[in-house]
Design a protein around this motif. Sequence first.
Motif, PDB file in Angstrom:
ATOM      1  N   PRO A 217       2.246  17.032  18.927  1.00 24.57           N
ATOM      2  CA  PRO A 217       1.902  18.101  19.869  1.00 24.57           C
ATOM      3  C   PRO A 217       1.521  19.382  19.125  1.00 24.57           C
ATOM      4  O   PRO A 217       1.958  19.616  18.001  1.00 24.57           O
ATOM      5  CB  PRO A 217       3.189  18.296  20.667  1.00 24.57           C
ATOM      6  N   GLY A 218       0.704  20.203  19.763  1.00 26.66           N
ATOM      7  CA  GLY A 218       0.287  21.467  19.169  1.00 26.66           C
ATOM      8  C   GLY A 218       1.358  22.546  19.223  1.00 26.66           C
ATOM      9  O   GLY A 218       1.296  23.517  18.477  1.00 26.66           O
ATOM     10  N   LEU A 219       2.340  22.374  20.100  1.00 26.15           N
ATOM     11  CA  LEU A 219       3.471  23.293  20.233  1.00 26.15           C
ATOM     12  C   LEU A 219       4.757  22.481  20.165  1.00 26.15           C
ATOM     13  O   LEU A 219       4.745  21.288  20.467  1.00 26.15           O
ATOM     14  CB  LEU A 219       3.412  24.021  21.578  1.00 26.15           C
ATOM     15  N   ASP A 220       5.874  23.123  19.809  1.00 24.72           N
ATOM     16  CA  ASP A 220       7.150  22.415  19.822  1.00 24.72           C
ATOM     17  C   ASP A 220       7.496  22.010  21.251  1.00 24.72           C
ATOM     18  O   ASP A 220       7.364  22.806  22.177  1.00 24.72           O
ATOM     19  CB  ASP A 220       8.270  23.299  19.258  1.00 24.72           C
ATOM     20  N   VAL A 221       7.912  20.750  21.394  1.00 24.69           N
ATOM     21  CA  VAL A 221       8.299  20.219  22.698  1.00 24.69           C
ATOM     22  C   VAL A 221       9.625  19.493  22.540  1.00 24.69           C
ATOM     23  O   VAL A 221      10.019  19.129  21.422  1.00 24.69           O
ATOM     24  CB  VAL A 221       7.219  19.273  23.273  1.00 24.69           C
ATOM     25  N   PRO A 222      10.350  19.253  23.627  1.00 18.39           N
ATOM     26  CA  PRO A 222      11.616  18.542  23.530  1.00 18.39           C
ATOM     27  C   PRO A 222      11.429  17.105  23.012  1.00 18.39           C
ATOM     28  O   PRO A 222      10.469  16.426  23.381  1.00 18.39           O
ATOM     29  CB  PRO A 222      12.143  18.531  24.966  1.00 18.39           C
ATOM     30  N   LYS A 223      12.354  16.684  22.157  1.00 17.31           N
ATOM     31  CA  LYS A 223      12.326  15.318  21.631  1.00 17.31           C
ATOM     32  C   LYS A 223      12.422  14.320  22.772  1.00 17.31           C
ATOM     33  O   LYS A 223      13.135  14.539  23.744  1.00 17.31           O
ATOM     34  CB  LYS A 223      13.493  15.086  20.660  1.00 17.31           C
ATOM     35  N   GLY A 224      11.702  13.218  22.611  1.00 14.15           N
ATOM     36  CA  GLY A 224      11.763  12.146  23.579  1.00 14.15           C
ATOM     37  C   GLY A 224      10.753  12.240  24.705  1.00 14.15           C
ATOM     38  O   GLY A 224      10.627  11.318  25.501  1.00 14.15           O
ATOM     39  N   GLY A 225      10.006  13.353  24.770  1.00 13.32           N
ATOM     40  CA  GLY A 225       9.010  13.493  25.831  1.00 13.32           C
ATOM     41  C   GLY A 225       7.975  12.384  25.764  1.00 13.32           C
ATOM     42  O   GLY A 225       7.511  12.014  24.693  1.00 13.32           O
ATOM     43  N   ARG A 226       7.644  11.836  26.930  1.00 15.50           N
ATOM     44  CA  ARG A 226       6.687  10.722  27.007  1.00 15.50           C
ATOM     45  C   ARG A 226       5.271  11.237  27.211  1.00 15.50           C
ATOM     46  O   ARG A 226       5.027  12.139  28.023  1.00 15.50           O
ATOM     47  CB  ARG A 226       7.082   9.781  28.141  1.00 15.50           C
ATOM     48  N   LEU A 227       4.333  10.635  26.473  1.00 14.59           N
ATOM     49  CA  LEU A 227       2.920  10.959  26.624  1.00 14.59           C
ATOM     50  C   LEU A 227       2.438  10.533  27.999  1.00 14.59           C
ATOM     51  O   LEU A 227       2.770   9.459  28.473  1.00 14.59           O
ATOM     52  CB  LEU A 227       2.110  10.235  25.550  1.00 14.59           C
ATOM     53  N   PHE A 228       1.703  11.424  28.662  1.00 14.88           N
ATOM     54  CA  PHE A 228       1.081  11.069  29.949  1.00 14.88           C
ATOM     55  C   PHE A 228      -0.307  11.628  30.018  1.00 14.88           C
ATOM     56  O   PHE A 228      -0.740  12.364  29.199  1.00 14.88           O
ATOM     57  CB  PHE A 228       1.929  11.522  31.158  1.00 14.88           C
TER      58      PHE A 228
ATOM     59  N   LYS B 205       0.875  -1.176   0.000  1.00 16.32           N
ATOM     60  CA  LYS B 205       0.000   0.000   0.000  1.00 16.32           C
ATOM     61  C   LYS B 205       0.908   1.219   0.000  1.00 16.32           C
ATOM     62  O   LYS B 205       1.985   1.181   0.597  1.00 16.32           O
ATOM     63  CB  LYS B 205      -0.896   0.006   1.232  1.00 16.32           C
ATOM     64  N   PRO B 206       0.507   2.324  -0.629  1.00 14.47           N
ATOM     65  CA  PRO B 206       1.369   3.516  -0.662  1.00 14.47           C
ATOM     66  C   PRO B 206       1.825   3.920   0.741  1.00 14.47           C
ATOM     67  O   PRO B 206       1.014   4.028   1.660  1.00 14.47           O
ATOM     68  CB  PRO B 206       0.468   4.587  -1.288  1.00 14.47           C
ATOM     69  N   ALA B 207       3.139   4.111   0.889  1.00 14.38           N
ATOM     70  CA  ALA B 207       3.706   4.416   2.200  1.00 14.38           C
ATOM     71  C   ALA B 207       4.951   5.278   2.051  1.00 14.38           C
ATOM     72  O   ALA B 207       5.502   5.419   0.961  1.00 14.38           O
ATOM     73  CB  ALA B 207       4.044   3.127   2.942  1.00 14.38           C
ATOM     74  N   LEU B 208       5.374   5.827   3.179  1.00 12.56           N
ATOM     75  CA  LEU B 208       6.633   6.572   3.256  1.00 12.56           C
ATOM     76  C   LEU B 208       7.519   5.912   4.302  1.00 12.56           C
ATOM     77  O   LEU B 208       7.028   5.355   5.291  1.00 12.56           O
ATOM     78  CB  LEU B 208       6.375   8.025   3.654  1.00 12.56           C
ATOM     79  N   LYS B 209       8.819   5.991   4.094  1.00 10.53           N
ATOM     80  CA  LYS B 209       9.799   5.538   5.081  1.00 10.53           C
ATOM     81  C   LYS B 209      10.249   6.769   5.849  1.00 10.53           C
ATOM     82  O   LYS B 209      10.779   7.712   5.268  1.00 10.53           O
ATOM     83  CB  LYS B 209      10.994   4.866   4.400  1.00 10.53           C
ATOM     84  N   LEU B 210      10.020   6.762   7.152  1.00 12.89           N
ATOM     85  CA  LEU B 210      10.356   7.898   7.998  1.00 12.89           C
ATOM     86  C   LEU B 210      11.558   7.570   8.870  1.00 12.89           C
ATOM     87  O   LEU B 210      11.678   6.445   9.370  1.00 12.89           O
ATOM     88  CB  LEU B 210       9.185   8.256   8.913  1.00 12.89           C
ATOM     89  N   THR B 211      12.429   8.546   9.072  1.00 15.14           N
ATOM     90  CA  THR B 211      13.455   8.474  10.104  1.00 15.14           C
ATOM     91  C   THR B 211      13.081   9.554  11.110  1.00 15.14           C
ATOM     92  O   THR B 211      12.928  10.727  10.743  1.00 15.14           O
ATOM     93  CB  THR B 211      14.862   8.720   9.539  1.00 15.14           C
ATOM     94  N   ILE B 212      12.910   9.127  12.366  1.00 11.29           N
ATOM     95  CA  ILE B 212      12.414  10.017  13.411  1.00 11.29           C
ATOM     96  C   ILE B 212      13.454  10.105  14.518  1.00 11.29           C
ATOM     97  O   ILE B 212      13.948   9.074  14.990  1.00 11.29           O
ATOM     98  CB  ILE B 212      11.073   9.507  13.971  1.00 11.29           C
ATOM     99  N   ASP B 213      13.768  11.329  14.940  1.00 11.74           N
ATOM    100  CA  ASP B 213      14.735  11.565  16.005  1.00 11.74           C
ATOM    101  C   ASP B 213      13.999  11.758  17.325  1.00 11.74           C
ATOM    102  O   ASP B 213      13.273  12.735  17.503  1.00 11.74           O
ATOM    103  CB  ASP B 213      15.585  12.786  15.686  1.00 11.74           C
ATOM    104  N   PHE B 214      14.212  10.806  18.260  1.00 12.03           N
ATOM    105  CA  PHE B 214      13.599  10.890  19.575  1.00 12.03           C
ATOM    106  C   PHE B 214      14.571  11.444  20.611  1.00 12.03           C
ATOM    107  O   PHE B 214      14.225  11.562  21.779  1.00 12.03           O
ATOM    108  CB  PHE B 214      13.088   9.505  20.013  1.00 12.03           C
ATOM    109  N   GLY B 215      15.795  11.784  20.180  1.00 13.79           N
ATOM    110  CA  GLY B 215      16.790  12.348  21.089  1.00 13.79           C
ATOM    111  C   GLY B 215      17.199  11.364  22.168  1.00 13.79           C
ATOM    112  O   GLY B 215      16.803  10.198  22.175  1.00 13.79           O
ATOM    113  N   GLY B 216      18.026  11.836  23.087  1.00 16.83           N
ATOM    114  CA  GLY B 216      18.426  11.067  24.269  1.00 16.83           C
ATOM    115  C   GLY B 216      18.836   9.640  23.981  1.00 16.83           C
ATOM    116  O   GLY B 216      19.494   9.356  22.987  1.00 16.83           O
TER     117      GLY B 216
ATOM    118  N   ILE C  64      16.935   7.113  23.141  1.00 16.25           N
ATOM    119  CA  ILE C  64      16.179   6.421  22.086  1.00 16.25           C
ATOM    120  C   ILE C  64      16.812   6.683  20.723  1.00 16.25           C
ATOM    121  O   ILE C  64      16.961   5.767  19.916  1.00 16.25           O
ATOM    122  CB  ILE C  64      14.693   6.831  22.104  1.00 16.25           C
ATOM    123  N   GLY C  65      17.186   7.918  20.452  1.00 16.88           N
ATOM    124  CA  GLY C  65      17.881   8.260  19.216  1.00 16.88           C
ATOM    125  C   GLY C  65      17.009   8.183  17.972  1.00 16.88           C
ATOM    126  O   GLY C  65      15.804   8.426  18.018  1.00 16.88           O
TER     127      GLY C  65
END
Length: 122
Positions: free
Chosen positions: A111-122, A40-51, A53-54
């Motif tokens: 997120p609706g605003l920029d937040v630090p990479k790696g932040g955990r959802l709570f 199915k049509p898709a994209l390959k993403l590279t995502i930076d989680f910082g800290g 996780i990387g």
Amino acid sequence: MSSASDTGGPAAAIGFDDFLKVDIRVGTIVEALPYPEARKPALKLTIDFGGTIGLKKSSAQITRHYKPEELPGKQVLAVVNFPPRQIGKFMSEVLTLGVPDADGEVVLIGPGLDVPKGGRLF
């Protein structure tokens, strides 16, 4: 069996401890490439989680609303503690999260605003 675009009632109740087992983090997309080999049509993403996780890779069926050149810099939420999953010849390491639009096509969650990479959802 419910589908990804199911808008029916809520799923069965779980305990808060079960919710805490799912590690959902914010990351910044640093690269998005077409994945023409996918079924199915898709994209390959590279995502930076910082800290610790990387950088992690994810295959995402998001081609309806997103072009690869528009995604770098966008913050998204992803499950980072599922086992890697082979998607064709590509190893997807995280599950990038989204919700269906009215046609069942994926809209990314972030997120609706920029937040630090790696932040955990709570």
